[in-house]
Design an enzyme around this catalytic site. Sequence first.
Site, PDB file in Angstrom:
ATOM      1  N   ARG A   1       0.769  -1.242   0.000  1.00 46.61           N
ATOM      2  CA  ARG A   1       0.000   0.000   0.000  1.00 46.61           C
ATOM      3  C   ARG A   1       0.801   1.294   0.000  1.00 46.61           C
ATOM      4  O   ARG A   1       0.227   2.359  -0.198  1.00 46.61           O
ATOM      5  CB  ARG A   1      -0.983  -0.021   1.171  1.00 46.61           C
ATOM      6  CG  ARG A   1      -2.083  -1.021   0.951  1.00 46.61           C
ATOM      7  CD  ARG A   1      -2.832  -1.295   2.220  1.00 46.61           C
ATOM      8  NE  ARG A   1      -1.913  -1.836   3.220  1.00 46.61           N
ATOM      9  CZ  ARG A   1      -2.265  -2.231   4.424  1.00 46.61           C
ATOM     10  NH1 ARG A   1      -3.507  -2.100   4.805  1.00 46.61           N
ATOM     11  NH2 ARG A   1      -1.382  -2.728   5.259  1.00 46.61           N
TER      12      ARG A   1
ATOM     13  N   ARG B   1      -5.265  -2.628  -6.853  1.00 49.50           N
ATOM     14  CA  ARG B   1      -6.045  -3.262  -5.783  1.00 49.50           C
ATOM     15  C   ARG B   1      -7.498  -2.795  -5.808  1.00 49.50           C
ATOM     16  O   ARG B   1      -8.414  -3.577  -5.571  1.00 49.50           O
ATOM     17  CB  ARG B   1      -5.359  -2.907  -4.473  1.00 49.50           C
ATOM     18  CG  ARG B   1      -5.990  -3.336  -3.223  1.00 49.50           C
ATOM     19  CD  ARG B   1      -5.709  -4.777  -2.897  1.00 49.50           C
ATOM     20  NE  ARG B   1      -6.073  -5.007  -1.514  1.00 49.50           N
ATOM     21  CZ  ARG B   1      -7.307  -4.922  -1.075  1.00 49.50           C
ATOM     22  NH1 ARG B   1      -8.287  -4.671  -1.884  1.00 49.50           N
ATOM     23  NH2 ARG B   1      -7.577  -5.103   0.211  1.00 49.50           N
TER      24      ARG B   1
ATOM     25  N   ASP C   1       1.287 -14.026   1.085  1.00 52.57           N
ATOM     26  CA  ASP C   1       1.087 -13.824   2.514  1.00 52.57           C
ATOM     27  C   ASP C   1       1.497 -15.087   3.255  1.00 52.57           C
ATOM     28  O   ASP C   1       1.437 -16.182   2.693  1.00 52.57           O
ATOM     29  CB  ASP C   1      -0.369 -13.491   2.842  1.00 52.57           C
ATOM     30  CG  ASP C   1      -0.464 -12.740   4.167  1.00 52.57           C
ATOM     31  OD1 ASP C   1      -0.438 -11.506   4.155  1.00 52.57           O
ATOM     32  OD2 ASP C   1      -0.506 -13.413   5.216  1.00 52.57           O
TER      33      ASP C   1
ATOM     34  N   TYR D   1      -1.927 -17.962  14.509  1.00 52.11           N
ATOM     35  CA  TYR D   1      -3.117 -17.631  13.718  1.00 52.11           C
ATOM     36  C   TYR D   1      -4.093 -18.806  13.652  1.00 52.11           C
ATOM     37  O   TYR D   1      -5.302 -18.624  13.679  1.00 52.11           O
ATOM     38  CB  TYR D   1      -2.730 -17.202  12.293  1.00 52.11           C
ATOM     39  CG  TYR D   1      -2.235 -15.778  12.230  1.00 52.11           C
ATOM     40  CD1 TYR D   1      -3.120 -14.708  12.391  1.00 52.11           C
ATOM     41  CD2 TYR D   1      -0.897 -15.494  12.030  1.00 52.11           C
ATOM     42  CE1 TYR D   1      -2.671 -13.398  12.346  1.00 52.11           C
ATOM     43  CE2 TYR D   1      -0.436 -14.184  11.985  1.00 52.11           C
ATOM     44  CZ  TYR D   1      -1.322 -13.145  12.150  1.00 52.11           C
ATOM     45  OH  TYR D   1      -0.880 -11.853  12.111  1.00 52.11           O
TER      46      TYR D   1
HETATM   47  O1  CP3 Z   1       6.910  -7.794   1.992  1.00 56.16           O
HETATM   48  C1  CP3 Z   1       6.274  -7.721   0.936  1.00 56.16           C
HETATM   49  O2  CP3 Z   1       6.211  -6.685   0.260  1.00 56.16           O
HETATM   50  C2  CP3 Z   1       5.587  -8.972   0.383  1.00 56.16           C
HETATM   51  C3  CP3 Z   1       4.250  -9.140   0.768  1.00 56.16           C
HETATM   52  C4  CP3 Z   1       3.844  -9.575   2.177  1.00 56.16           C
HETATM   53  C5  CP3 Z   1       2.499  -9.434   2.606  1.00 56.16           C
HETATM   54  N1  CP3 Z   1       2.366 -10.064   3.807  1.00 56.16           N
HETATM   55  C6  CP3 Z   1       1.449  -8.759   1.848  1.00 56.16           C
HETATM   56  C7  CP3 Z   1       0.289  -8.208   2.568  1.00 56.16           C
HETATM   57  C8  CP3 Z   1       4.540 -10.244   3.196  1.00 56.16           C
HETATM   58  C9  CP3 Z   1       6.014 -10.620   3.289  1.00 56.16           C
HETATM   59  C10 CP3 Z   1       3.579 -10.551   4.222  1.00 56.16           C
HETATM   60  C11 CP3 Z   1       3.913 -11.318   5.429  1.00 56.16           C
HETATM   61  C12 CP3 Z   1       2.973 -11.324   6.553  1.00 56.16           C
HETATM   62  N2  CP3 Z   1       1.608 -11.418   6.521  1.00 56.16           N
HETATM   63  C13 CP3 Z   1       3.357 -11.327   7.917  1.00 56.16           C
HETATM   64  C14 CP3 Z   1       4.786 -11.328   8.405  1.00 56.16           C
HETATM   65  C15 CP3 Z   1       5.392  -9.986   8.343  1.00 56.16           C
HETATM   66  C16 CP3 Z   1       4.913  -9.052   9.420  1.00 56.16           C
HETATM   67  O3  CP3 Z   1       4.367  -7.999   9.038  1.00 56.16           O
HETATM   68  O4  CP3 Z   1       5.095  -9.344  10.591  1.00 56.16           O
HETATM   69  C17 CP3 Z   1       2.187 -11.361   8.695  1.00 56.16           C
HETATM   70  C18 CP3 Z   1       2.115 -11.345  10.206  1.00 56.16           C
HETATM   71  C19 CP3 Z   1       1.089 -11.430   7.795  1.00 56.16           C
HETATM   72  C20 CP3 Z   1      -0.351 -11.551   8.129  1.00 56.16           C
HETATM   73  C21 CP3 Z   1      -1.107 -10.393   7.652  1.00 56.16           C
HETATM   74  N3  CP3 Z   1      -1.358 -10.109   6.311  1.00 56.16           N
HETATM   75  C22 CP3 Z   1      -1.733  -9.377   8.426  1.00 56.16           C
HETATM   76  C23 CP3 Z   1      -1.701  -9.304   9.934  1.00 56.16           C
HETATM   77  C24 CP3 Z   1      -2.365  -8.491   7.528  1.00 56.16           C
HETATM   78  C25 CP3 Z   1      -3.249  -7.331   7.893  1.00 56.16           C
HETATM   79  C26 CP3 Z   1      -2.454  -6.160   8.326  1.00 56.16           C
HETATM   80  C27 CP3 Z   1      -1.913  -5.422   7.138  1.00 56.16           C
HETATM   81  O5  CP3 Z   1      -0.698  -5.253   7.054  1.00 56.16           O
HETATM   82  O6  CP3 Z   1      -2.720  -4.997   6.283  1.00 56.16           O
HETATM   83  C28 CP3 Z   1      -2.083  -8.943   6.210  1.00 56.16           C
HETATM   84  C29 CP3 Z   1      -2.514  -8.317   4.948  1.00 56.16           C
HETATM   85  C30 CP3 Z   1      -1.493  -8.000   3.917  1.00 56.16           C
HETATM   86  N4  CP3 Z   1      -0.428  -8.798   3.587  1.00 56.16           N
HETATM   87  C31 CP3 Z   1      -1.487  -6.856   3.087  1.00 56.16           C
HETATM   88  C32 CP3 Z   1      -0.375  -6.989   2.240  1.00 56.16           C
HETATM   89  C33 CP3 Z   1       0.046  -6.042   1.138  1.00 56.16           C
HETATM   90  C34 CP3 Z   1      -2.537  -5.755   3.090  1.00 56.16           C
HETATM   91  C35 CP3 Z   1      -3.729  -6.203   2.346  1.00 56.16           C
HETATM   92  C36 CP3 Z   1      -4.301  -5.123   1.458  1.00 56.16           C
HETATM   93  O7  CP3 Z   1      -3.784  -4.902   0.352  1.00 56.16           O
HETATM   94  O8  CP3 Z   1      -5.280  -4.534   1.888  1.00 56.16           O
END
Ligand code: CP3
Length: 343
Positions: free
Chosen positions: A30, A39, A76, A154
């Site tokens: 984002r 998106r 993810d 989770y």
């Molecule tokens: O790093 C990158 O650019 C690659 C993409 C990536 C995403 N998630 C995309 C994403 C990676 C490496 C992750 C890993 C991930 N996902 C983790 C470990 C890293 C960390 O932040 O601790 C965890 C805990 C998650 C689980 C997760 N996914 C959560 C808790 C959330 C909601 C909170 C948030 O950040 O929005 C997501 C959603 C998510 N994963 C988004 C993205 C781009 C946002 C979704 C959207 O586009 O609305």
Amino acid sequence: MNLKNDLLLRTARGEKVERPPVWLMRQAGRILPQYRALRAKLSGFKELVETPELAAEVTIQPIDELDVDAAIIFSDILVIPEAMGLTYEMVEKKGPFFPQTIKSREDIHKLISANDAAEQLQYVYRAIELTKKNLNGRVPLIGFAGAPWTIFSYMVEGSGSKTFSKAKRMLYAEPELSHQLLEKITETTILYLQRKVDAGVDLVQIFDSWAGILSPEQYRQFAVPYLTKICQSVTRVPVTVFGKGAWFALADFAAMDCQVIGLDWTISPEYGKKIIGAKKVVQGNLDPCLLYADNKMIERATLDVIQAFGDKHIVNLGHGVYPDTPLDSVKQMVATVKNYQYV
Ligand code: CP3
């Protein structure tokens, strides 16, 4: 295919390099207007993750826009619990939600086998193949997975949480059952990461995002053995272990078969280097909130972190970049690193 920029890999292998490489956790997402525009046209986050052409496109966006030294595949960590049998929903502005969670021995027995689960994730492997092709050797591609403890949290909790008390309750109340579940997650994760390497990723990073919620003793019991096993099983590419809040486990990480250890911003470079020693490369660890500062401060802090770590360092934030971070600030950080030269 030969890489035009292999600085990340040379650094991860411990070679002498001209400057540290730089990339940002959560760089695909984002913070980029291109990502938000794409998106907005889709049904949601999962459509992006599950359509290889789109996942490849957003993976490459930060390479074009930010000029970082690595791409990280857009996906993810939650695709693993889903492949094991627990689907998730990504609730707008709230985060992940699992309608079904693990509560009993029967729930664990019902999970899909490691082989079948890894087999289901074809869309990820396809996205990696496409990304590699479209990157055309510009930079290395990072693959990733959640650490067993973070995935466990989770699967038991069903969503994010401040305390993860349901997940921790299982560790205390049913340690044997907890180990069974952690074992299954580990087995699946190993097959999944091996398939990602087959598909073309050049390095893998393990995210233990909820490491800091465990006590040091629980972490030693319920997290370290599984991380150790994963590191032993991924042999063809360098491995990065990143435990958020895991200051107490740095010596354990240093003993693992990994090449890089990720540090969050609560760990000073001096302390990190002292515990980890010279055998590993370290990654991090600027505070994501630094990027709300003015350009001068961003430049100063970036130079400070490079100097404090010395060599064997990959510049990154100490956790994922926040969605409202100004793009110019990210570019300032990246440019500062790219203009630096080790003497
Ligand atoms: O790093 C990158 O650019 C690659 C993409 C990536 C995403 N998630 C995309 C994403 C990676 C490496 C992750 C890993 C991930 N996902 C983790 C470990 C890293 C960390 O932040 O601790 C965890 C805990 C998650 C689980 C997760 N996914 C959560 C808790 C959330 C909601 C909170 C948030 O950040 O929005 C997501 C959603 C998510 N994963 C988004 C993205 C781009 C946002 C979704 C959207 O586009 O609305």
